[in-house]
Design an enzyme around this catalytic site. Structure first.
Site: not given
Ligand code: COA
Length: 391
Positions: A83, A115, A237
């Site tokens: 992609e 993906c 994935h």
């Molecule tokens: N210690 C442990 N865990 C922690 C933490 C800490 N200090 N702070 C946050 N976390 C956990 C959160 O609870 C969450 O876990 P959960 O999903 O099980 O609840 C996780 O870490 C991520 O935190 P979040 O606040 O949701 O992070 P974010 O708003 O930065 O977003 C993603 C995370 C993954 C959504 C972001 O990185 C993203 O957009 N990634 C791209 C997504 C992708 O690739 N999609 C493609 C197709 S699937």
């Protein structure tokens, strides 16, 4: 279809980049609690390409050992899934074909669906081998995952290529019928042609992924697939490795199974070991999961493995495979671990420089600095053409 012919993955090899950024370095820069990266999303580090590395150089590096082991006599098709394509018209696989000196009697094509594309390539390859079992197909999944700096997606970047040889009587994994398939029109992650970085609604993409797991599994069950209990492990994935756990819990709940964390870890844990160090490799990610499982698990002979491939937008597919007796002698565990271990750590400033670098688009001669330690490199751009060479 040719009766009970067994078709699947005969060989598998992957490559990644010269550089690596640890999540500890990223966290120190942006003030994020490292627990969020290590425990929350399940990532330790991400592969970062040098200026003279891209999907083509990684793909050629992944495929070269396969061509060296099996020759090219039976390979009449190359299907390259990505992609993060480098050209809107020419298939990246043609550059790989050229770098590896493959015969002109080859059909080469590029596939795209976020993906998921690598799984489409695998399934199309299986169809070709069923039509003529004397042929082999070289399937390549290669991607560079790139989000904008300081975007939540930044911590889920990465890069890698997986090359697989698909053939009759495979030495590693027989791919089974049926497949469960799913398509839904959703904008959870996309990259318009004018953008170098992807756009993502991260939380939306997690829900869309879970919905797709449900849909693909429902179709798989309706098509007469195996019961969930029959699978020894599941390769999902992994945009970030915690996603595999989320997806598996969702599938178990959906099937009315109780959530037993020790059992989930046994089914998923080893599939995440390479992805946690490499980061998201989009099309390659699910097959890096397979590589990690085969390379690191105790004997899996005759065990069934479930695969769930998801590509935003969205398409998903669930299918099963069986590990073939004698597979361990054909693995490339040493080179795989070495590809991860030999990456050179970069500090935040160097990572930022690499992230922001782009070649001028004026059609002039723009040689690339010699940085990669891999076997092939992007020598530069000249007259709007990408020039590749062995290193
Ligand atoms: N210690 C442990 N865990 C922690 C933490 C800490 N200090 N702070 C946050 N976390 C956990 C959160 O609870 C969450 O876990 P959960 O999903 O099980 O609840 C996780 O870490 C991520 O935190 P979040 O606040 O949701 O992070 P974010 O708003 O930065 O977003 C993603 C995370 C993954 C959504 C972001 O990185 C993203 O957009 N990634 C791209 C997504 C992708 O690739 N999609 C493609 C197709 S699937």
């Amino acid at each position: 279809m040719s009766g009970n012919l067994s078709v699947g993955i005969h060989d598998l090899s992957f490559s990644t980049t010269r550089f690596v950024l640890t999540h500890a370095t990223l966290a120190a820069h942006n003030g994020t609690d490292i627990g969020k990266y290590h425990a929350g999303i399940g990532q330790r580090s991400m592969s970062v390409p040098a200026v003279d590395e891209d999907i083509v150089t990684m793909a050629a590096a992944a495929a070269a050992p396969i061509v060296a082991r099996h020759g090219t006599d039976r390979i009449r098709t190359i299907v390259f899934a990505t992609e993060t394509s480098v050209d809107q018209a020419k298939a990246a696989g043609i550059h790989v074909h050229s770098l590896l000196g493959m015969p002109s009697a080859t059909r080469t094509v590029e596939l795209k669906q976020a993906c998921y594309g690598g799984t489409a390539a695998l399934q199309f390859a299986i169809g070709i081998v069923h039509r003529d079992p004397s042929q082999q197909v070289l399937v390549i999944a290669s991607d560079v995952s790139k989000y904008e700096l300081d975007n939540p997606g930044e911590a889920t970047q990465g890069a890698a290529a997986v090359a697989m040889l698909v053939s009759a009587d495979p030495a590693l994994v027989r791919i089974e019928e049926p497949s469960g398939v799913f398509t839904a029109d959703i904008m959870d992650f996309w990259r318009p042609n004018y953008r170098a970085t992807a756009l993502v609604d991260g939380h939306e993409s997690i829900s869309a992924y879970l919905q797709a797991v449900e849909g693909a599994w429902k179709d798989y069950a309706e098509q007469g697939g195996r019961a969930l209990d029959e699978f020894r492990a599941f390769c999902y994935h992994q945009p970030f490795t915690k996603m595999a756990y989320k997806a598996h819990r969702h599938l178990l709940q959906n099937c009315g199974h109780e959530i037993d964390e020790a059992r989930i870890a046994r089914a998923i844990g080893l599939t995440t070991t390479y992805n946690a160090e490499i980061g998201n490799s989009y099309t390659a990610s699910v097959y890096l999961g397979l590589a990690a499982l085969l390379d690191n698990a105790d004997d899996l002979t005759d065990q069934a493995i479930g695969f769930l491939s998801y590509g935003s937008g969205s398409v998903a597919e669930f299918f099963g495979g069986t590990v073939v007796p004698g597979y361990r002698a054909r693995l490339r565990s040493g080179p795989h671990r070495e590809a991860i271990a030999r990456r050179q750590p970069v500090d935040y400033d160097r990572y930022r420089e690499l992230h922001e670098y782009s070649f001028p688009v004026d059609g002039g001669d723009h040689p690339a600095p010699k940085e990669t330690t891999g076997p092939y490199r992007l020598a530069g751009l000249s007259g709007h053409k990408r020039i590749y060479e062995p290193r």
